[in-house]
Design an enzyme around this catalytic site. Structure first.
Site, PDB file in Angstrom:
ATOM      1  N   CYS A 247     -26.240 -13.701  16.914  1.00  0.00           N
ATOM      2  CA  CYS A 247     -26.578 -14.668  17.962  1.00  0.00           C
ATOM      3  C   CYS A 247     -25.425 -15.631  18.223  1.00  0.00           C
ATOM      4  O   CYS A 247     -24.638 -15.928  17.321  1.00  0.00           O
ATOM      5  CB  CYS A 247     -27.796 -15.478  17.551  1.00  0.00           C
TER       6      CYS A 247
ATOM      7  N   ARG B 133     -19.739 -10.532  19.410  1.00  0.00           N
ATOM      8  CA  ARG B 133     -20.447 -10.699  18.140  1.00  0.00           C
ATOM      9  C   ARG B 133     -21.631  -9.758  18.025  1.00  0.00           C
ATOM     10  O   ARG B 133     -22.169  -9.564  16.935  1.00  0.00           O
ATOM     11  CB  ARG B 133     -20.929 -12.145  18.013  1.00  0.00           C
TER      12      ARG B 133
ATOM     13  N   TRP C  99     -29.598 -11.677  19.058  1.00  0.00           N
ATOM     14  CA  TRP C  99     -29.645 -10.426  18.289  1.00  0.00           C
ATOM     15  C   TRP C  99     -31.021 -10.455  17.630  1.00  0.00           C
ATOM     16  O   TRP C  99     -31.288 -11.313  16.784  1.00  0.00           O
ATOM     17  CB  TRP C  99     -28.522 -10.425  17.263  1.00  0.00           C
TER      18      TRP C  99
ATOM     19  N   ASN D  79     -29.625 -20.238  16.376  1.00  0.00           N
ATOM     20  CA  ASN D  79     -29.079 -19.165  15.536  1.00  0.00           C
ATOM     21  C   ASN D  79     -29.634 -19.367  14.138  1.00  0.00           C
ATOM     22  O   ASN D  79     -29.747 -20.514  13.687  1.00  0.00           O
ATOM     23  CB  ASN D  79     -27.556 -19.258  15.427  1.00  0.00           C
ATOM     24  N   GLY D  80     -29.913 -18.266  13.444  1.00  0.00           N
ATOM     25  CA  GLY D  80     -30.391 -18.389  12.066  1.00  0.00           C
ATOM     26  C   GLY D  80     -31.817 -17.885  11.943  1.00  0.00           C
ATOM     27  O   GLY D  80     -32.358 -17.264  12.863  1.00  0.00           O
TER      28      GLY D  80
ATOM     29  N   GLU E  85     -12.400   3.283   3.868  1.00  0.00           N
ATOM     30  CA  GLU E  85     -12.244   2.539   5.117  1.00  0.00           C
ATOM     31  C   GLU E  85     -12.138   3.512   6.306  1.00  0.00           C
ATOM     32  O   GLU E  85     -12.717   3.265   7.369  1.00  0.00           O
ATOM     33  CB  GLU E  85     -11.003   1.633   5.012  1.00  0.00           C
TER      34      GLU E  85
ATOM     35  N   LYS F 135     -14.686   3.554   9.444  1.00  0.00           N
ATOM     36  CA  LYS F 135     -14.231   3.394  10.832  1.00  0.00           C
ATOM     37  C   LYS F 135     -14.791   4.528  11.689  1.00  0.00           C
ATOM     38  O   LYS F 135     -15.293   4.295  12.777  1.00  0.00           O
ATOM     39  CB  LYS F 135     -12.698   3.409  10.948  1.00  0.00           C
TER      40      LYS F 135
ATOM     41  N   GLU G  34     -18.606   4.096  12.182  1.00  0.00           N
ATOM     42  CA  GLU G  34     -18.963   2.940  13.019  1.00  0.00           C
ATOM     43  C   GLU G  34     -18.812   3.209  14.499  1.00  0.00           C
ATOM     44  O   GLU G  34     -19.672   2.840  15.283  1.00  0.00           O
ATOM     45  CB  GLU G  34     -18.018   1.758  12.702  1.00  0.00           C
TER      46      GLU G  34
ATOM     47  N   HIS H  98     -17.295  17.488  -8.568  1.00  0.00           N
ATOM     48  CA  HIS H  98     -18.522  17.050  -9.246  1.00  0.00           C
ATOM     49  C   HIS H  98     -19.708  16.983  -8.275  1.00  0.00           C
ATOM     50  O   HIS H  98     -20.724  16.370  -8.590  1.00  0.00           O
ATOM     51  CB  HIS H  98     -18.293  15.694  -9.919  1.00  0.00           C
TER      52      HIS H  98
ATOM     53  N   LYS I  35     -20.588  -8.220  15.102  1.00  0.00           N
ATOM     54  CA  LYS I  35     -19.308  -8.628  14.521  1.00  0.00           C
ATOM     55  C   LYS I  35     -19.515  -9.555  13.326  1.00  0.00           C
ATOM     56  O   LYS I  35     -18.893  -9.385  12.289  1.00  0.00           O
ATOM     57  CB  LYS I  35     -18.468  -9.326  15.600  1.00  0.00           C
TER      58      LYS I  35
HETATM   59  C1  AGP Z   1     -15.949  -3.490   9.607  1.00  0.00           C
HETATM   60  O1  AGP Z   1     -15.443  -2.596  10.537  1.00  0.00           O
HETATM   61  C2  AGP Z   1     -17.322  -3.890   9.795  1.00  0.00           C
HETATM   62  N1  AGP Z   1     -17.629  -4.256  11.105  1.00  0.00           N
HETATM   63  C3  AGP Z   1     -18.019  -4.631   8.676  1.00  0.00           C
HETATM   64  O2  AGP Z   1     -18.102  -3.746   7.610  1.00  0.00           O
HETATM   65  C4  AGP Z   1     -17.437  -5.976   8.188  1.00  0.00           C
HETATM   66  O3  AGP Z   1     -16.235  -5.767   7.531  1.00  0.00           O
HETATM   67  C5  AGP Z   1     -18.472  -6.637   7.248  1.00  0.00           C
HETATM   68  O4  AGP Z   1     -19.637  -6.908   7.981  1.00  0.00           O
HETATM   69  C6  AGP Z   1     -17.956  -7.894   6.609  1.00  0.00           C
HETATM   70  O5  AGP Z   1     -17.638  -8.845   7.560  1.00  0.00           O
HETATM   71  P1  AGP Z   1     -16.776 -10.117   7.198  1.00  0.00           P
HETATM   72  O6  AGP Z   1     -15.431  -9.651   6.820  1.00  0.00           O
HETATM   73  O7  AGP Z   1     -16.761 -10.940   8.467  1.00  0.00           O
HETATM   74  O8  AGP Z   1     -17.481 -10.816   6.083  1.00  0.00           O
END
Ligand code: AGP
Length: 610
Positions: free
Chosen positions: A2, A27, A74, A98-99, A483, A487, A490, A506, A605
């Site tokens: 949000c 976000r 959101w 927000n929250g 990672e 990526k 996602e 394994h 985000k």
């Molecule tokens: C990364 O591509 C993600 N969008 C996600 O895993 C992100 O790294 C995670 O939510 C942590 O966010 P932060 O670094 O803002 O704490």
């Protein structure tokens, strides 16, 4: 997640609110809305979907006014419906939030008993009615009503409130969620994120936990938790408008991938200029703290967790200190053992990830006194709650998939490693010079890796049609395999998993057949021969290998083995360079599949909820 924006001005604030909401889109959100006061009438517009749709509706209705609030939502409590979108109104009191309010059910029952009728399923509507209730039961004005209402709430909130009866003020409150006030000339603003108001002002006040504030056109007064006036420091935000705009790029993720040489150069600038790894990088008191600790505990989520996982290899081998890395959402709910001599390092791009913040609070409650935050957003919640801070200088990261934030986190963690190594007698002057030189060459090596884009784009075309992919790495490069898989998942929605290459036999080897692309991160390091054997295991089962090797690696492409060579091996910093190809692979596969690269489905985000 949000987002909040609000303004009180001598001009129409609708364009300010709409532009602010558009800047908050990154976000993640599913609906948006504004409420604007014109004279004594509140006009509200809410829409599901993009802010542009809400903007068109506001234009069509001719909504305008000099005081207003806006929100991107959101969904948490209640589905994605117009009725659940903010602002919520209770008889002239309009509010955005927000929250999460934890005691909303209890408050809802109570307010129902008092005759309030609920139009939404949100926890937020409870707050609107509660403020109205206080206004009609003795509170002198909307500020007093807000201050009384928040005392009855448990949970987290950032709130912006306007009242039809008080066109001269905008009131706000903060607990557990970020909120800042922007100071203009004859106009003032509020936002959950500085990017929402940067077009109007750079002068900001970050509200603290428990603060409330009153904004008029001519001034801002902040009140502490006891409702007494307090002074909060003004800051000049360094977020640039250019970092929030796409420029010549198609997507923010593409822009941010290409910004990495610059972002890394900025992040290592202080060390390079000083010609040494100095503890003061982490704060005035850092030398005393870092010399006294006997181990490191890293807490983070997602990509930031993978940065921590890479750092574990560095910290144990270079600084000679034990290091454990834990997913913040796991740590915060387990009976953990706390050694107060260990430094708790939180890593968060946004600085407001709820799980990481809560893990930090939990660590402190267990007796940890030394904490360090590695973060990309100045003055955000996690660094503010930490003893030591290192800000990465990636600039605003807009794409949901983290790229430059990750590589700059790695650069910061490497600097921390060498500082620790020096303080604990594991890194001598000669080694320091050597690490300095490796760091100096890093932006250039990353640029070199970026030049591989055309070859990687060609591979990506083939990935785009796949349903699954495996990523393999060993040692320092295992977290980079993780990672790479994250990526790809996602932004392409292709199912991808990562394993340490030695683990293949394994279990995961059973997945390998002709349809399974296997990406291997195979730098020219001491584990290369082991990785080669693991690659044979894949080839023998018909799996197709896509190998990221180094320029100086001694092996070549063959039937079913495709090879792209990154620059010559850059030693301990190799994970940073090897991140670039996996980012580009995911980006180009997403382009080929036509997915929403910057705003992948279901993701946000800043993850400010559990
Ligand atoms: C990364 O591509 C993600 N969008 C996600 O895993 C992100 O790294 C995670 O939510 C942590 O966010 P932060 O670094 O803002 O704490």
């Amino acid at each position: 997640m949000c987002g909040i924006v609000g303004a009180i001005a001598g001009r129409d604030v609708v364009p300010v609110l709409v532009e602010g909401l558009k800047r908050l889109e990154y976000r993640g959100y599913d609906s948006s809305g504004i409420a604007v006061l014109n004279g004594v009438e509140v006009r509200r517009v809410r829409r599901i979907g993009r802010v542009a749709e809400m903007e068109a509706a506001a234009l069509e209705k001719g909504v305008a006014g000099q005081l207003g609030i806006g929100h991107t939502r959101w969904a948490t409590h209640g589905g994605v419906t117009e009725a659940n979108a903010h602002p919520h109104i209770s008889q002239g009191v309009s509010l955005v939030h927000n929250g999460i309010i934890e005691n909303h059910e209890e408050q809802r029952e109570r307010l129902r008993g008092l005759g309030y009728v609920f139009e939404s399923q949100t926890d937020t509507e409870v707050i609107a009615h509660l403020i109205h209730h206080h206004l009609s039961h003795g509170s002198a004005d909307v500020l007093a009503a807000l201050q009384a209402a928040v005392k009855e709430l448990t949970g987290a909130y950032a709130l912006a409130v306007i009242s039809a009866a008080e066109p001269e003020r905008l009131v706000v409150a903060r607990m557990g969620c970020p909120l800042l006030v922007g100071l203009g000339e004859g106009e003032n603003f509020v936002a959950s994120d500085v990017s929402a108001i940067i077009q109007a002002t750079r002068r900001v006040i970050f509200l603290e936990e428990g603060d409330t504030a009153e904004l008029t056109r001519d001034g801002v007064q902040v009140f502490g938790e006891d409702n007494a006036p307090v002074q909060r420091e003004q800051h000049l935000s360094d977020v640039s408008l250019a970092s929030l705009e796409l420029g010549p790029y198609r997507h923010f993720m593409q822009k941010e991938i290409h910004e990495q040489p610059r972002a890394l150069a900025d992040t290592i600038d202080a060390v390079i200029n000083a010609g040494s790894f100095d503890a003061s990088l982490f704060g005035a008191n850092a030398e005393a703290v870092l010399s006294g600790i006997t181990g490191i505990k890293i807490l983070a989520c997602g990509t930031s967790y993978y940065a921590g996982s890479t750092a574990k290899y560095w910290i144990e081998s270079i600084a000679g200190l034990p290091c454990d890395v834990e997913i913040a959402s796991e740590y915060r709910y387990r009976q953990a053992f706390a050694d107060p001599r260990h430094l708790v390092v939180t890593i968060s791009q946004s600085g407001e990830t709820l799980d990481t913040m809560e893990a930090l609070k939990y660590a402190k409650s267990l007796g940890h006194t030394h904490t360090l935050s590695i973060c990309n957003v100045q003055e955000s919640a996690i660094p503010r709650a930490s003893e030591l801070v290192c800000y990465t200088r990636a600039g605003a990261e807009i794409g949901v998939a983290s790229t430059k934030a990750f590589t700059t986190q790695l650069a910061a963690l490497f600097q921390l490693t060498v500082v620790l190594g020096k303080l604990h007698g594991k890194v001598n002057a000669e080694q320091e010079v050597d690490y300095l030189e490796q760091l100096r060459q890093l932006p250039g090596s990353v640029q070199h890796a970026l030049n591989l884009e055309p070859q990687i784009a060609a591979w990506a075309e083939r990935f785009a049609t796949k349903a699954n992919a495996l990523f393999l790495g060993r040692g320092l490069h295992y977290p980079i395999a993780l990672e790479g898989a994250l990526k790809l998942k996602e932004i392409t929605y292709i199912h991808a998993e990562a394993y340490p290459a030695g683990e293949l036999k394994h279990g995961p080897l059973a997945l390998v057949d002709e349809a399974m692309p296997v990406v291997v991160i195979a730098p020219n390091d001491s584990l290369l021969e082991k990785v080669k054997s693991n690659m044979q295991e894949v080839r023998a089962r018909g799996g197709e290998l896509f190998v990221f090797a180094d320029q100086d690696s001694n092996f070549s492409a063959s039937e079913g083995v495709h090879v792209i060579r990154t620059p010559r091996n850059v030693g301990v910093l190799s994970p940073i360079v090897h991140t670039i190809p996996v980012q580009m692979l995911a980006y180009h596969a997403a382009l080929a599949r036509g997915t929403d690269v910057d705003k992948p489905r279901n993701l946000a985000k800043s993850v400010t909820v559990e």
